[in-house]
Design a protein around this motif. Sequence first.
Motif, short mmCIF file in Angstrom:
data_model
loop_
_atom_site.label_atom_id
_atom_site.label_comp_id
_atom_site.label_asym_id
_atom_site.label_seq_id
_atom_site.Cartn_x
_atom_site.Cartn_y
_atom_site.Cartn_z
N HIS A 1 -10.27 -4.31 4.90
CA HIS A 1 -8.84 -4.34 4.58
C HIS A 1 -8.51 -5.65 3.86
CE1 HIS A 1 -4.48 -4.61 5.05
NE2 HIS A 1 -4.47 -3.30 5.23
N SER B 1 -2.53 2.54 3.86
CA SER B 1 -1.56 1.67 4.53
C SER B 1 -1.88 1.60 6.02
CB SER B 1 -0.15 2.22 4.32
OG SER B 1 0.76 1.58 5.19
N SER B 2 -2.43 0.49 6.42
CA SER B 2 -2.88 0.34 7.81
C SER B 2 -1.75 0.62 8.79
CB SER B 2 -3.43 -1.08 8.01
OG SER B 2 -3.62 -1.34 9.38
N ASN B 3 -0.59 0.00 8.57
CA ASN B 3 0.48 0.17 9.56
C ASN B 3 0.97 1.61 9.61
OD1 ASN B 3 3.46 0.33 8.36
ND2 ASN B 3 2.21 -0.86 6.94
N HIS C 1 -0.36 -8.67 1.07
CA HIS C 1 -1.42 -8.78 2.07
C HIS C 1 -2.12 -10.12 2.10
CE1 HIS C 1 -0.92 -4.77 0.25
NE2 HIS C 1 -0.72 -4.43 1.50
N HIS D 1 0.82 -1.21 0.00
CA HIS D 1 0.00 0.00 0.00
C HIS D 1 0.86 1.26 0.00
CE1 HIS D 1 -3.43 -2.55 1.88
NE2 HIS D 1 -3.53 -2.51 0.57
N THR E 1 -1.99 -8.33 10.82
CA THR E 1 -0.59 -8.16 11.22
C THR E 1 -0.18 -6.71 11.50
OG1 THR E 1 0.06 -7.97 8.90
CG2 THR E 1 0.18 -10.17 9.88
N SER F 1 5.74 -0.05 4.22
CA SER F 1 5.69 -0.13 2.76
C SER F 1 6.36 1.06 2.09
CB SER F 1 4.22 -0.23 2.31
OG SER F 1 3.43 0.72 3.00
O1 0K2 Z 1 -0.29 -1.87 6.55
P1 0K2 Z 1 -1.04 -2.52 5.47
O2 0K2 Z 1 -1.45 -3.92 5.81
O3 0K2 Z 1 -2.21 -1.71 4.99
O4 0K2 Z 1 -0.10 -2.73 4.20
P2 0K2 Z 1 1.18 -2.03 3.61
O5 0K2 Z 1 1.21 -0.57 3.84
O6 0K2 Z 1 1.25 -2.49 2.21
O7 0K2 Z 1 2.39 -2.63 4.43
C1 0K2 Z 1 2.86 -3.90 4.21
C2 0K2 Z 1 2.13 -4.88 5.02
C3 0K2 Z 1 1.60 -5.97 4.17
C4 0K2 Z 1 1.04 -7.10 4.97
O8 0K2 Z 1 1.13 -7.21 6.17
#
Ligand code: 0K2
Length: 338
Positions: free
Chosen positions: A133, A231-233, A83, A50, A173, A276
């Motif tokens: 998500h 991007s969740s994280n 994901h 993301h 995660t 990401s």
């Molecule tokens: O944090 P998100 O799951 O939205 O995804 P990204 O920003 O793509 O970060 C990589 C995590 C992918 C899976 O855990």
Amino acid sequence: MGGMTASTGRRVLLAAPRGYCAGVDRAVIAVEKALEQYGAPIYVRHEIVHNKYVVQTLEKKGAIFVERTAEVPEGSIVMFSAHGVAPVVHEEAAAGRLATIDATCPLVTKVHKEAVRFANDDFDILLIGHEGHEEVIGTSGEAPDHITLVDGPGDVSKVEVRDPSKVVWLSQTTLSVDETMETVDALKEKFPQLISPPSDDICYATQNRQLAVKQMGEQADLVIVVGSRNSSNSVRLVEVAKLAGAREAYLVDFADEIDESWLEGVTTVGVTSGASVPEILVEQVLEYLTTHGFEDVELVKAAEESITFSLPKELRRDLRAEAAALVAGRTATTPSGE
Ligand code: 0K2
Ligand code: SF4
């Protein structure tokens, strides 16, 4: 230091770790490798990670991002994003005569396997995660009849299970560690026999980035998190920074989104980035800050990371030949070409 000029006291706190995790690094390299080995186009189902910049850069190199498997032409190569995907997506790909490369992060796959195992033991699985998500859609698809999504502490009151002595929680995660623990506490109050996952589902990278931004947020007036909206994280890092005490925290994809007014009256700026996010985007933010009088950079180090993952195994095969054989197989069985 400020050299001959009087020090303004303005400083940057730079979080460590920040940016790419092992799963993202692997997924992005997998797209690049696939493009090198098989040539463009390589289809990718969902954004590989993301991040706007990553997606734009890979598009220029010949990756085509789609949301649905049905958008991929027969006989093509399709990669699944970091994901993860539900089993039904693998079935769709097989039905569409697609050669697949699975770039699902091994730590997401681990949660899928936990879900399958608890479903086989006929547990009710309470999956803590954000509704809609991509990762949650994939994990839920492993055992739709056994999984109930719990989107934060507010969802707990409406959760129902068949047998309160056979309930386990699992999670996405990339959640906030603290908020997840709140949700778990509320669930445990309701279901005292609730079982916890065999190992942490919130991955090491998510945890470490939150630890660092927490330390930073205690000292910073302003925290800038580099990352994309979806991007969740990355979004969690903004929340954690604020909860830790930062007066303001903002998410930016690119340095040019920083508003000068954010820096008014600010002495300490914290900088971090989601899992990401390529480092070049952080460098651009640091350059911007330097030109605005924030020259001193101090590292706030919360953890050491050394984990890496090997590339998806499919990259060691000849997928163009496989895709051609799949299409040939179809022609052989359905000569009318329906
Ligand atoms: O944090 P998100 O799951 O939205 O995804 P990204 O920003 O793509 O970060 C990589 C995590 C992918 C899976 O855990
Ligand atoms: Fe894997 Fe964690 Fe990175 Fe997601 S954030 S890709 S689970 S290492």
